[in-house]
Design a protein around this motif. Structure first.
Motif, PDB file in Angstrom:
ATOM      1  N   GLN A 127      42.106  42.212  52.976  1.00  0.00           N
ATOM      2  CA  GLN A 127      42.587  41.015  53.729  1.00  0.00           C
ATOM      3  C   GLN A 127      41.750  39.670  53.226  1.00  0.00           C
ATOM      4  OE1 GLN A 127      45.386  40.630  55.706  1.00  0.00           O
ATOM      5  NE2 GLN A 127      44.772  38.537  55.290  1.00  0.00           N
ATOM      6  N   LEU A 128      40.540  39.699  53.308  1.00  0.00           N
ATOM      7  CA  LEU A 128      39.914  38.721  52.693  1.00  0.00           C
ATOM      8  C   LEU A 128      40.160  38.440  51.334  1.00  0.00           C
ATOM      9  CD1 LEU A 128      37.711  36.848  52.880  1.00  0.00           C
ATOM     10  CD2 LEU A 128      35.751  38.517  52.294  1.00  0.00           C
ATOM     11  N   ILE A 129      40.291  39.477  50.611  1.00  0.00           N
ATOM     12  CA  ILE A 129      40.856  39.176  49.011  1.00  0.00           C
ATOM     13  C   ILE A 129      42.316  38.472  49.025  1.00  0.00           C
ATOM     14  CG2 ILE A 129      41.612  40.187  47.041  1.00  0.00           C
ATOM     15  CD1 ILE A 129      38.626  40.338  47.321  1.00  0.00           C
ATOM     16  N   LYS A 130      43.300  38.914  49.933  1.00  0.00           N
ATOM     17  CA  LYS A 130      44.557  38.296  50.010  1.00  0.00           C
ATOM     18  C   LYS A 130      44.378  36.458  50.532  1.00  0.00           C
ATOM     19  CE  LYS A 130      47.213  42.410  51.290  1.00  0.00           C
ATOM     20  NZ  LYS A 130      48.203  42.860  52.199  1.00  0.00           N
ATOM     21  N   ASN A 131      43.538  36.468  51.362  1.00  0.00           N
ATOM     22  CA  ASN A 131      43.060  35.065  51.637  1.00  0.00           C
ATOM     23  C   ASN A 131      42.483  34.443  50.648  1.00  0.00           C
ATOM     24  OD1 ASN A 131      43.945  35.809  54.342  1.00  0.00           O
ATOM     25  ND2 ASN A 131      41.960  35.897  55.089  1.00  0.00           N
ATOM     26  N   VAL A 132      41.536  34.736  49.870  1.00  0.00           N
ATOM     27  CA  VAL A 132      41.063  34.033  48.748  1.00  0.00           C
ATOM     28  C   VAL A 132      41.800  33.936  47.548  1.00  0.00           C
ATOM     29  CG1 VAL A 132      39.548  34.372  46.805  1.00  0.00           C
ATOM     30  CG2 VAL A 132      38.615  35.199  49.146  1.00  0.00           C
ATOM     31  N   LEU A 133      42.894  34.842  47.316  1.00  0.00           N
ATOM     32  CA  LEU A 133      44.121  34.656  46.501  1.00  0.00           C
ATOM     33  C   LEU A 133      44.943  33.499  46.821  1.00  0.00           C
ATOM     34  CD1 LEU A 133      44.876  38.430  45.578  1.00  0.00           C
ATOM     35  CD2 LEU A 133      43.648  36.845  44.258  1.00  0.00           C
ATOM     36  N   SER A 134      45.286  33.609  48.106  1.00  0.00           N
ATOM     37  CA  SER A 134      45.827  32.318  48.686  1.00  0.00           C
ATOM     38  C   SER A 134      45.417  30.975  48.123  1.00  0.00           C
ATOM     39  CB  SER A 134      46.217  32.300  50.119  1.00  0.00           C
ATOM     40  OG  SER A 134      47.243  33.733  50.360  1.00  0.00           O
ATOM     41  N   GLU A 135      44.125  31.017  48.650  1.00  0.00           N
ATOM     42  CA  GLU A 135      43.273  29.608  48.387  1.00  0.00           C
ATOM     43  C   GLU A 135      43.330  29.351  46.950  1.00  0.00           C
ATOM     44  OE1 GLU A 135      39.549  29.796  50.198  1.00  0.00           O
ATOM     45  OE2 GLU A 135      40.251  30.438  52.088  1.00  0.00           O
ATOM     46  N   LEU A 136      43.142  30.458  46.023  1.00  0.00           N
ATOM     47  CA  LEU A 136      43.001  30.082  44.517  1.00  0.00           C
ATOM     48  C   LEU A 136      44.327  29.505  44.004  1.00  0.00           C
ATOM     49  CD1 LEU A 136      40.644  32.884  43.265  1.00  0.00           C
ATOM     50  CD2 LEU A 136      40.318  30.412  43.664  1.00  0.00           C
ATOM     51  N   ASP A 137      45.493  30.259  44.501  1.00  0.00           N
ATOM     52  CA  ASP A 137      46.827  29.910  44.115  1.00  0.00           C
ATOM     53  C   ASP A 137      47.009  28.402  44.568  1.00  0.00           C
ATOM     54  OD1 ASP A 137      47.492  32.251  43.051  1.00  0.00           O
ATOM     55  OD2 ASP A 137      48.373  33.045  44.697  1.00  0.00           O
ATOM     56  N   ALA A 138      46.570  27.836  45.585  1.00  0.00           N
ATOM     57  CA  ALA A 138      46.761  26.510  45.956  1.00  0.00           C
ATOM     58  C   ALA A 138      46.026  25.741  45.281  1.00  0.00           C
ATOM     59  CB  ALA A 138      46.548  26.606  47.483  1.00  0.00           C
ATOM     60  N   VAL A 139      44.902  25.940  44.463  1.00  0.00           N
ATOM     61  CA  VAL A 139      44.194  24.987  43.804  1.00  0.00           C
ATOM     62  C   VAL A 139      44.844  24.580  42.377  1.00  0.00           C
ATOM     63  CG1 VAL A 139      42.045  24.845  42.506  1.00  0.00           C
ATOM     64  CG2 VAL A 139      42.212  26.214  44.497  1.00  0.00           C
ATOM     65  N   THR A 140      44.901  22.996  42.333  1.00  0.00           N
ATOM     66  CA  THR A 140      45.689  22.449  41.266  1.00  0.00           C
ATOM     67  C   THR A 140      44.684  21.993  40.118  1.00  0.00           C
ATOM     68  OG1 THR A 140      45.663  20.387  42.368  1.00  0.00           O
ATOM     69  CG2 THR A 140      47.786  21.883  42.422  1.00  0.00           C
ATOM     70  N   ASP A 141      43.278  21.873  40.507  1.00  0.00           N
ATOM     71  CA  ASP A 141      42.171  21.525  39.661  1.00  0.00           C
ATOM     72  C   ASP A 141      41.024  22.244  39.830  1.00  0.00           C
ATOM     73  OD1 ASP A 141      40.210  20.380  38.196  1.00  0.00           O
ATOM     74  OD2 ASP A 141      41.215  18.161  38.408  1.00  0.00           O
ATOM     75  N   ILE A 142      40.437  22.841  38.905  1.00  0.00           N
ATOM     76  CA  ILE A 142      39.474  23.646  39.046  1.00  0.00           C
ATOM     77  C   ILE A 142      38.170  22.926  39.556  1.00  0.00           C
ATOM     78  CG2 ILE A 142      38.200  23.227  36.721  1.00  0.00           C
ATOM     79  CD1 ILE A 142      38.552  26.658  38.628  1.00  0.00           C
ATOM     80  N   LYS A 143      37.984  21.837  39.808  1.00  0.00           N
ATOM     81  CA  LYS A 143      36.926  20.807  40.243  1.00  0.00           C
ATOM     82  C   LYS A 143      37.220  20.785  41.785  1.00  0.00           C
ATOM     83  CE  LYS A 143      36.720  17.876  36.113  1.00  0.00           C
ATOM     84  NZ  LYS A 143      36.916  16.392  35.597  1.00  0.00           N
ATOM     85  N   GLU A 144      38.224  21.284  42.212  1.00  0.00           N
ATOM     86  CA  GLU A 144      38.313  21.501  43.750  1.00  0.00           C
ATOM     87  C   GLU A 144      37.605  22.296  44.421  1.00  0.00           C
ATOM     88  OE1 GLU A 144      42.627  21.696  44.680  1.00  0.00           O
ATOM     89  OE2 GLU A 144      43.244  19.941  43.271  1.00  0.00           O
ATOM     90  N   ILE A 145      37.009  23.279  43.704  1.00  0.00           N
ATOM     91  CA  ILE A 145      36.445  24.398  44.157  1.00  0.00           C
ATOM     92  C   ILE A 145      35.060  24.688  43.475  1.00  0.00           C
ATOM     93  CG2 ILE A 145      38.544  25.674  44.897  1.00  0.00           C
ATOM     94  CD1 ILE A 145      37.991  27.531  42.581  1.00  0.00           C
ATOM     95  N   SER A 199      40.379  26.055  33.825  1.00  0.00           N
ATOM     96  CA  SER A 199      39.411  27.273  34.279  1.00  0.00           C
ATOM     97  C   SER A 199      38.738  28.125  33.159  1.00  0.00           C
ATOM     98  CB  SER A 199      40.138  28.254  35.218  1.00  0.00           C
ATOM     99  OG  SER A 199      41.328  28.786  34.328  1.00  0.00           O
ATOM    100  N   ASP A 200      39.293  27.622  31.663  1.00  0.00           N
ATOM    101  CA  ASP A 200      38.632  28.136  30.510  1.00  0.00           C
ATOM    102  C   ASP A 200      36.974  28.181  30.513  1.00  0.00           C
ATOM    103  OD1 ASP A 200      41.091  28.269  29.811  1.00  0.00           O
ATOM    104  OD2 ASP A 200      40.909  27.111  27.839  1.00  0.00           O
ATOM    105  N   HIS A 201      36.491  27.221  31.121  1.00  0.00           N
ATOM    106  CA  HIS A 201      34.823  27.407  30.931  1.00  0.00           C
ATOM    107  C   HIS A 201      34.369  28.447  31.961  1.00  0.00           C
ATOM    108  CE1 HIS A 201      35.363  24.845  34.379  1.00  0.00           C
ATOM    109  NE2 HIS A 201      34.279  25.192  34.852  1.00  0.00           N
ATOM    110  N   LEU A 202      35.161  28.942  32.977  1.00  0.00           N
ATOM    111  CA  LEU A 202      34.571  29.778  33.755  1.00  0.00           C
ATOM    112  C   LEU A 202      34.836  31.340  33.239  1.00  0.00           C
ATOM    113  CD1 LEU A 202      36.311  28.597  37.226  1.00  0.00           C
ATOM    114  CD2 LEU A 202      33.749  28.453  36.532  1.00  0.00           C
ATOM    115  N   VAL A 203      35.357  31.667  32.204  1.00  0.00           N
ATOM    116  CA  VAL A 203      35.673  32.707  32.022  1.00  0.00           C
ATOM    117  C   VAL A 203      34.437  33.502  31.439  1.00  0.00           C
ATOM    118  CG1 VAL A 203      36.934  34.272  30.126  1.00  0.00           C
ATOM    119  CG2 VAL A 203      37.956  32.443  31.263  1.00  0.00           C
ATOM    120  N   GLU A 204      33.327  32.786  30.947  1.00  0.00           N
ATOM    121  CA  GLU A 204      32.313  33.558  30.610  1.00  0.00           C
ATOM    122  C   GLU A 204      31.538  33.914  31.756  1.00  0.00           C
ATOM    123  OE1 GLU A 204      29.471  31.191  28.007  1.00  0.00           O
ATOM    124  OE2 GLU A 204      30.222  29.284  29.161  1.00  0.00           O
TER     125      GLU A 204
END
Length: 236
Positions: free
Chosen positions: A75-93, A121-126
């Protein structure tokens, strides 16, 4: 916690000398010990890092960042995924990936997919690549190649295993991702470079696309390229 160095060493299956070195600042515990350390001292993984959050978590993602060693619920993972899906710019998080140590393989895959879907989000991959299994690393590289995200791929090249690098090369050649080949070449071994020569001999890549990179090949491989060029000139 009132533990002696000997007791702590026994709980972590390390030597007392290792614990002593940690205390003196002469070395650091291996990252694989972090979940055990968090469990031993009943603290969150993030408190073992230099940075800490003093504010009360106000989102599922922040809660996940601060989560102790206990089981991560779906359930926590589902909540996290919902928040990430709503992000339009990686700088927001703000996201730190040490919590990946707590996740199942399936949970990691879902988080990775969501993060990759965020613009910029490319720079986050590493940062999360290290925490993935060998199979997951390969899948991430395949997806980045498919979507032509070369910036993220360039950051990952030094971290790729031989197997993943070979897979990346095969896909690069098969799908003509030649923009990425230039970045990949300096990291290839002799057998991997031979795959490029074989591809050129089969007409999969033109000599003109390789002539600026002949110095990366062995003498024998350069000779093969010269013969290939001569054959092409003869055909003309």
């Amino acid at each position: 916690m009132g533990l002696t160095q000997l007791e702590m060493a026994g709980a972590l299956y390390v030597t007392p000398q290792a614990v002593s070195k940690w205390e003196r600042g002469e070395s650091l515990p291996d990252i694989s010990l972090v979940p055990q350390l968090a469990q031993l001292f009943d603290v969150s993984i993030s408190t073992l890092w230099e940075e800490s959050l003093t504010e009360t978590p106000n989102s599922s993602l922040q809660l996940l960042n601060e989560l102790p060693h206990s089981f991560v619920s779906d359930q926590l993972i589902k909540n996290v995924l919902s928040e990430l899906d709503a992000v339009t710019d990686i700088k927001e998080i703000v996201i730190r990936f040490d919590f990946f140590l707590l996740l199942t393989e399936t949970q990691k895959e879902k988080i990775v997919s969501a993060v990759l879907g965020i613009p910029g989000s490319d720079h986050l991959v590493e940062e999360f690549y290290y925490y993935l299994s060998s199979k997951q690393k390969e899948l991430v590289v395949v997806e980045l190649l498919r979507t032509e995200r070369y910036l993220a791929l360039e950051l990952l090249i030094p971290m790729m295993t031989k197997t993943v690098r070979t897979k990346a090369l095969e896909l690069t050649l098969a799908n003509h991702y030649f923009d990425f080949l230039e970045e990949l070449l300096p990291f290839l071994n002799q057998s991997q470079k031979q795959l490029i020569i074989d591809c050129a001999q089969q007409g999969g890549i033109g000599f003109s696309q390789l002539e600026n990179f002949v110095t990366f090949f062995t003498e024998s491989q350069r000779h093969q390229l010269v013969l290939l060029e001569e054959d092409l000139d003869g055909c003309k």
